[in-house]
Enzyme design. Structure first.
Site, mmCIF file in Angstrom:
data_model
loop_
_atom_site.group_PDB
_atom_site.id
_atom_site.type_symbol
_atom_site.label_atom_id
_atom_site.label_comp_id
_atom_site.label_asym_id
_atom_site.label_seq_id
_atom_site.Cartn_x
_atom_site.Cartn_y
_atom_site.Cartn_z
ATOM 1 N N GLU A 96 0.826 -1.200 0.000
ATOM 2 C CA GLU A 96 0.000 0.000 0.000
ATOM 3 C C GLU A 96 0.863 1.254 0.000
ATOM 4 O OE1 GLU A 96 -3.853 -1.667 2.464
ATOM 5 O OE2 GLU A 96 -2.444 -0.352 3.473
ATOM 6 N N CYS A 109 3.277 8.541 0.794
ATOM 7 C CA CYS A 109 3.871 7.624 1.771
ATOM 8 C C CYS A 109 4.074 6.282 1.081
ATOM 9 C CB CYS A 109 2.922 7.504 2.958
ATOM 10 S SG CYS A 109 3.444 6.311 4.188
ATOM 11 N N CYS A 116 7.204 -6.896 6.857
ATOM 12 C CA CYS A 116 8.361 -6.401 7.605
ATOM 13 C C CYS A 116 8.788 -7.438 8.629
ATOM 14 C CB CYS A 116 8.055 -5.079 8.299
ATOM 15 S SG CYS A 116 9.538 -4.348 9.043
ATOM 16 N N CYS A 120 8.002 -5.066 15.188
ATOM 17 C CA CYS A 120 7.618 -4.191 16.294
ATOM 18 C C CYS A 120 6.194 -4.588 16.726
ATOM 19 C CB CYS A 120 7.656 -2.734 15.870
ATOM 20 S SG CYS A 120 9.257 -2.257 15.193
ATOM 21 N N CYS A 123 2.856 -2.612 15.577
ATOM 22 C CA CYS A 123 2.741 -2.278 14.156
ATOM 23 C C CYS A 123 2.048 -3.396 13.385
ATOM 24 C CB CYS A 123 4.145 -2.028 13.590
ATOM 25 S SG CYS A 123 4.163 -1.856 11.798
ATOM 26 N N CYS A 337 0.134 6.682 7.654
ATOM 27 C CA CYS A 337 1.410 6.176 7.195
ATOM 28 C C CYS A 337 2.007 5.259 8.246
ATOM 29 C CB CYS A 337 2.306 7.381 7.041
ATOM 30 S SG CYS A 337 2.965 7.567 5.465
#
Ligand code: SAH
Ligand code: SF4
Length: 350
Positions: A96, A109, A116, A120, A123, A337
């Protein structure tokens, strides 16, 4: 027999592009014409290159591709005008990007990876787990597609790598994408946001034309940062700050320390004081980001009330640290973002 890979011209930096083209393209001013079509206009077909002779276009099309990421979905604009774009990549991965009009300027953004691995705990991208690196064409493709669909002039554009993924874990492709984007967007208008990958920050420091650097600090001490950012065990906070001290900042620029505010956890005025001490001596402004909740994230994580956010910001100012607070932009389309998920079906650990 080994299949021959057809090079995508949007994946090549200037030197590699010239090397690929020069055996086939004469006279050499034609190469500059092609560069314009690629980098300035975002061409996705050789047929668009109407100022090249037909024969040359055909010969290029038999040797190279020009694929750019394809848009598959757009959310209706939020009241603030922001829109989320979903891209399906060649292998079916989804990423995205967000279009955010901001008065005279427009911020895009961008995502750097399809997922990822940093993980974290606050997130959503991290929750869905690792994905692959985006290629240079998939990175610049997000820019060209949105630019053309929303008719954004290059001169008005800011680019921030705060979408899906950790840009500094995809440095090589990022650097190629930056090289071509910087033909039209000054590095002063480009920001790389990192979770604090120390070797990546050093690589960025070595670039001749450096974009702006934003570092997600998110907690004022090692212990707390480890709790929400496990990468802190590998790249300790003290070492990260030391690396930032050595970072060659251009005159008139400052770095950004992003700080996700979690109610009752890191949002007290004392935490602001501790953060100010941590950042002492750096040319840095804090970007406080009130936590954006999501059903996939731990239940104890809450967004602080506005009064607490204001107290935190005021405490930073008292300690002479400039601060901006990112208020609800994009909340409506859950596309703030850095909180993108690409609708991946995979989940962390699955
Ligand atoms: N991987 C890079 C860039 C993408 S994340 C990085 O971590 O910096 C961009 C920003 O969004 C980071 O500052 C991150 O801390 C923030 N973010 C992620 N999830 C969030 C959430 N649920 N609420 C508020 N901010 C969040
Ligand atoms: Fe990755 Fe950044 Fe999300 Fe951390 S905050 S999991 S580094 S995208």
């Amino acid at each position: 027999m080994k299949e021959r890979v057809v090079p995508n011209l949007h994946d090549l930096g200037a030197a590699a592009l010239a090397a690929e083209l020069s055996p086939h393209v004469h006279p050499s001013f034609r190469i500059r014409q092609i560069e314009k079509w690629l980098h300035d206009r975002g061409a996705w077909s050789f047929d668009q290159m109407t100022d090249l002779p037909r024969e040359l276009r055909d010969s290029l099309a038999s040797r190279f591709t020009l694929d750019l990421a394809e848009t598959t979905e757009r959310t209706p604009p939020a009241p603030d005008g922001s829109e989320k774009f979903l891209f399906r990549l060649g292998d079916g991965s989804l990423v995205e990007s967000v279009f955010m009009p901001m008065g005279e300027r427009t911020t895009l953004c961008l995502s750097s990876q399809a997922g990822c691995a940093v993980g974290c705990t606050f997130c959503v991208t991290g929750f869905y787990g690792a994905g692959r690196n985006l290629t240079p064409s998939e990175i610049v493709g997000q820019v060209h597609r949105i630019r053309l669909e929303k008719d954004v002039a290059w001169e008005r554009m800011n680019l921030v790598f705060m979408g899906m993924g950790e840009p500094l874990l995809n440095f090589e492709n990022l650097a190629i994408a930056l090289e071509t984007l910087e033909r039209n967007v000054s590095p002063r208008r480009i920001t790389i946001s990192t979770s604090g990958i120390i070797p990546g920050i050093r690589e960025l420091a070595a670039l001749e034309r450096r974009p702006n650097l934003a570092v997600s600090i998110n907690a004022p001490d090692q212990k707390r940062r480890e709790e929400i950012m496990p990468i802190t065990k590998k790249y300790p906070l003290a070492e990260l700050i030391e690396t930032l001290r050595e970072y060659p900042l251009e005159k008139g620029r400052e770095m950004t320390a992003e700080y996700v505010l979690l109610a009752g956890w890191n949002d007290a005025p004392d935490d602001a004081a501790q953060l100010a001490r941590l950042l002492r001596g750096l040319d840095v402004k804090v970007n406080a980001i009130p936590f954006n909740p999501d059903p996939s994230l731990p239940e104890w994580m809450k967004r602080p009330h506005d009064a607490a956010i204001d107290r935190f910001a005021a405490a930073l100012v008292r300690h002479r640290v400039p601060v901006t607070v990112r208020r609800s932009r994009g909340d409506q389309i859950s596309a703030a973002c850095g909180q993108l998920r690409g609708k991946s079906e995979r989940r962390r650990g699955a």
